[in-house]
Design a protein around this motif. Structure first.
Motif, mmCIF file in Angstrom:
data_model
loop_
_atom_site.group_PDB
_atom_site.id
_atom_site.type_symbol
_atom_site.label_atom_id
_atom_site.label_comp_id
_atom_site.label_asym_id
_atom_site.label_seq_id
_atom_site.Cartn_x
_atom_site.Cartn_y
_atom_site.Cartn_z
ATOM 1 N N UNK A 21 0.877 -1.242 0.142
ATOM 2 C CA UNK A 21 -0.054 -0.072 -0.064
ATOM 3 C C UNK A 21 0.902 1.267 0.047
ATOM 4 N N UNK A 22 1.858 1.441 0.785
ATOM 5 C CA UNK A 22 2.740 2.436 0.831
ATOM 6 C C UNK A 22 3.411 2.841 -0.291
ATOM 7 N N UNK A 23 3.779 1.442 -1.122
ATOM 8 C CA UNK A 23 4.711 1.713 -2.276
ATOM 9 C C UNK A 23 3.836 2.117 -3.315
ATOM 10 N N UNK A 24 2.512 1.438 -3.384
ATOM 11 C CA UNK A 24 1.731 1.825 -4.962
ATOM 12 C C UNK A 24 0.946 2.975 -4.588
ATOM 13 N N UNK A 25 0.189 2.974 -3.593
ATOM 14 C CA UNK A 25 -0.828 4.195 -3.324
ATOM 15 C C UNK A 25 -0.287 5.530 -2.631
ATOM 16 N N UNK A 26 0.867 5.342 -1.976
ATOM 17 C CA UNK A 26 1.194 6.462 -1.115
ATOM 18 C C UNK A 26 3.001 6.815 -1.787
ATOM 19 N N UNK A 27 3.279 6.265 -2.601
ATOM 20 C CA UNK A 27 4.618 6.370 -2.905
ATOM 21 C C UNK A 27 5.762 6.760 -1.939
ATOM 22 N N UNK A 28 5.334 5.820 -0.763
ATOM 23 C CA UNK A 28 6.251 5.914 0.174
ATOM 24 C C UNK A 28 7.246 4.802 0.181
ATOM 25 N N UNK A 29 8.228 4.972 -0.705
ATOM 26 C CA UNK A 29 9.042 3.751 -0.972
ATOM 27 C C UNK A 29 9.940 3.227 0.260
ATOM 28 N N UNK A 30 10.398 4.331 0.875
ATOM 29 C CA UNK A 30 11.315 3.932 2.158
ATOM 30 C C UNK A 30 10.700 3.548 3.180
ATOM 31 N N UNK A 31 9.473 3.728 3.332
ATOM 32 C CA UNK A 31 8.489 3.194 4.379
ATOM 33 C C UNK A 31 8.498 1.878 4.183
ATOM 34 N N UNK A 32 7.906 1.680 2.865
ATOM 35 C CA UNK A 32 7.466 0.048 2.482
ATOM 36 C C UNK A 32 8.916 -0.754 2.810
ATOM 37 N N UNK A 33 10.033 -0.029 2.179
ATOM 38 C CA UNK A 33 11.179 -0.915 2.684
ATOM 39 C C UNK A 33 11.617 -1.274 3.876
ATOM 40 N N UNK A 34 11.215 -0.180 4.872
ATOM 41 C CA UNK A 34 11.351 -0.338 6.229
ATOM 42 C C UNK A 34 10.634 -1.552 6.809
ATOM 43 N N UNK A 35 9.245 -1.810 6.397
ATOM 44 C CA UNK A 35 8.555 -2.464 6.929
ATOM 45 C C UNK A 35 8.817 -3.982 6.453
ATOM 46 N N UNK A 36 9.461 -4.142 5.339
ATOM 47 C CA UNK A 36 9.856 -5.408 4.709
ATOM 48 C C UNK A 36 11.123 -6.001 5.495
ATOM 49 N N UNK A 37 12.188 -4.775 5.630
ATOM 50 C CA UNK A 37 13.239 -5.157 6.421
ATOM 51 C C UNK A 37 12.971 -5.383 7.987
ATOM 52 N N UNK A 38 12.044 -4.719 8.597
ATOM 53 C CA UNK A 38 11.738 -4.945 10.027
ATOM 54 C C UNK A 38 11.021 -6.693 9.947
ATOM 55 N N UNK A 39 10.170 -6.936 9.051
ATOM 56 C CA UNK A 39 9.854 -8.294 9.089
ATOM 57 C C UNK A 39 11.191 -9.355 8.833
ATOM 58 N N UNK A 40 12.100 -9.067 8.176
ATOM 59 C CA UNK A 40 13.201 -9.895 8.053
ATOM 60 C C UNK A 40 13.960 -10.057 9.230
ATOM 61 N N UNK A 41 14.141 -8.776 9.805
ATOM 62 C CA UNK A 41 14.964 -8.650 10.999
ATOM 63 C C UNK A 41 14.325 -9.541 12.295
ATOM 64 N N UNK A 42 13.001 -9.462 12.449
ATOM 65 C CA UNK A 42 12.175 -10.241 13.249
ATOM 66 C C UNK A 42 12.405 -11.598 13.070
ATOM 67 N N UNK A 43 12.230 -12.073 11.854
ATOM 68 C CA UNK A 43 12.598 -13.641 11.425
ATOM 69 C C UNK A 43 13.875 -13.931 11.862
ATOM 70 N N UNK A 44 14.761 -13.001 11.386
ATOM 71 C CA UNK A 44 16.322 -13.596 11.741
ATOM 72 C C UNK A 44 16.653 -13.602 13.214
ATOM 73 N N UNK A 45 15.877 -12.872 14.209
ATOM 74 C CA UNK A 45 15.907 -13.056 15.526
ATOM 75 C C UNK A 45 15.213 -14.464 16.158
ATOM 76 N N UNK A 46 14.704 -15.081 15.082
ATOM 77 C CA UNK A 46 14.118 -16.432 15.635
ATOM 78 C C UNK A 46 12.454 -16.287 16.174
ATOM 79 N N UNK A 47 11.733 -15.211 15.844
ATOM 80 C CA UNK A 47 10.401 -15.213 15.967
ATOM 81 C C UNK A 47 9.616 -15.883 15.249
ATOM 82 N N UNK A 48 8.788 -16.629 15.650
ATOM 83 C CA UNK A 48 7.759 -17.283 14.695
ATOM 84 C C UNK A 48 6.236 -17.453 15.226
ATOM 85 N N UNK A 49 5.368 -16.933 14.309
ATOM 86 C CA UNK A 49 3.997 -17.707 14.854
ATOM 87 C C UNK A 49 3.881 -18.972 14.458
#
Length: 355
Positions: free
Chosen positions: A302-330
């Motif tokens: 949404x941030x990327x396609x509707x609001x052109x907030x590319x850095x914010x979209x990248x932040x979310x995706x990087x945050x997800x990868x970081x949390x997975x790297x730390x070993x958290x899982x549902x």
């Protein structure tokens, strides 16, 4: 920025709540304001107002800059007539917003390779496929009828496409391919279906305007096989509504969990519709068990396609990868040696990483 929230049924409320947490974290970081307005859709709307898509919901969505949807449906409403089922609300809002292109990325996260049913050598170096599914035509919207005959009931659904419908999504797919690896595969059944032959004719003609994109053609049955045999051969896949529904779910399972994958539905209008591709999972609703990552990744789209907030979209995706790297899982992606967390905790972790 005005966002319409359509939590819907089952785990919809659980996962949309976590997506809002992440949006609020983005708002604080980038000093912007997201305004939310919630509306009814699906089974909840049926129970409260007697229709899966109230006019008020359509109005709220059209007055917004983007729409975030949770999930619709459940066994409670399975015996209703087709036009009264929760899924009719989903089809209706897509039609009302004029969103004709559904973008479904299938991404294998390195941290979750073991969750996939594919062999490690097939997943080596990762997989990232973009499936572009036509969303407002075909069998789902063609004429449907059932009649009584001497031999019993007879029913049919009509797959109808116009040249204009094929032209607009083909051009969008070529533009998407240009921003990726410049490879586009049209999936059809042109050896049998007349509608597919029209798809291939229109697509081939448009390809002349995009000579920088490598074009490939594949029948849908072969494409289904190739997705599990050698998925890395694909970059962008374009296909019609029914085929896209099936293939995108197949591609999603290559990644190990439907709970990880987002989607964006776009058109020529200003309002995009964003939703996870998984279902409503009513059996775990309200139990803090659902995986919110697909919905949170839909917010990144949404941030990327509707609001052109590319850095914010990248932040979310990087945050997800970081949390997975730390070993958290549902629970749906839990692995030995990892830390199990619930829906709320995963939302807090990702939002906290952004802050």
């Amino acid at each position: 920025m005005r966002i319409a929230l359509l939590p819907g049924d089952g785990i919809g409320k659980d996962i949309v709540k976590q997506a809002v947490k992440v949006l609020d974290a983005v708002g604080k970081k980038y000093n912007c304001v997201f305004e939310y307005k919630e509306a009814l859709i699906g089974g909840e709307a049926i129970d409260k107002v007697g229709t899966p898509l109230p006019q008020e919901t359509i109005d709220i969505c059209k007055e917004s800059d983007a729409v975030l949807l949770g999930a619709v449906g459940g066994p409670k409403w399975d015996n209703l007539a087709g036009n009264l089922r929760p899924e009719a609300g989903l089809l209706g809002i897509r039609k009302a917003l004029g969103v004709y292109a559904n973008l479904r990325p299938a991404i294998v996260f390195p941290q979750l390779k073991d969750a996939s049913t594919l062999k490690e050598e097939v997943l080596k170096d990762g997989i990232e496929i973009m499936i572009v599914r036509e969303l407002t035509g075909g069998l789902y919207f063609g004429e449907k009828k059932r009649v009584q005959t001497e031999e019993g009931q007879k029913a049919w659904d009509t797959m109808v496409y116009t040249e204009k419908e094929i032209d607009r999504i083909s051009r969008m797919s070529f533009e998407i391919a240009r921003k990726r690896n410049r490879k586009l595969t049209l999936v059809d059944k042109s050896n049998v279906l007349e509608s597919s032959r029209l798809w291939r004719e229109v697509f081939t003609n448009i390809a002349k305007d995009y000579t920088d994109v490598a074009v490939d053609y594949m029948y849908v049955d072969n494409a289904a096989m190739q997705l599990v045999r050698n998925p890395k051969q694909f970059d962008v896949i374009l296909t019609e509504n029914t085929f896209g529904d099936i293939l995108s779910d197949e591609a999603a399972m290559l990644t190990g969990s439907l709970g990880m994958l987002p989607s964006a539905s776009l058109g020529d209008g200003k309002v995009g519709l964003y939703e996870p591709i998984h279902g409503s999972a009513p059996d775990i609703a309200g139990q803090n068990k659902a995986n919110p990552i697909a919905t949170i990744m839909s917010v990144a789209m949404m941030l990327r396609y509707s609001f052109n907030m590319l850095d914010a979209a990248d932040d979310i995706e990087k945050a997800i990868v970081t949390i997975l790297d730390k070993g958290y899982r549902t629970l749906d992606i839990m692995q030995e040696g990892m830390t199990a967390v619930g829906t709320e905790e995963m939302g807090d972790l990702i939002a906290g990483e952004i802050k």
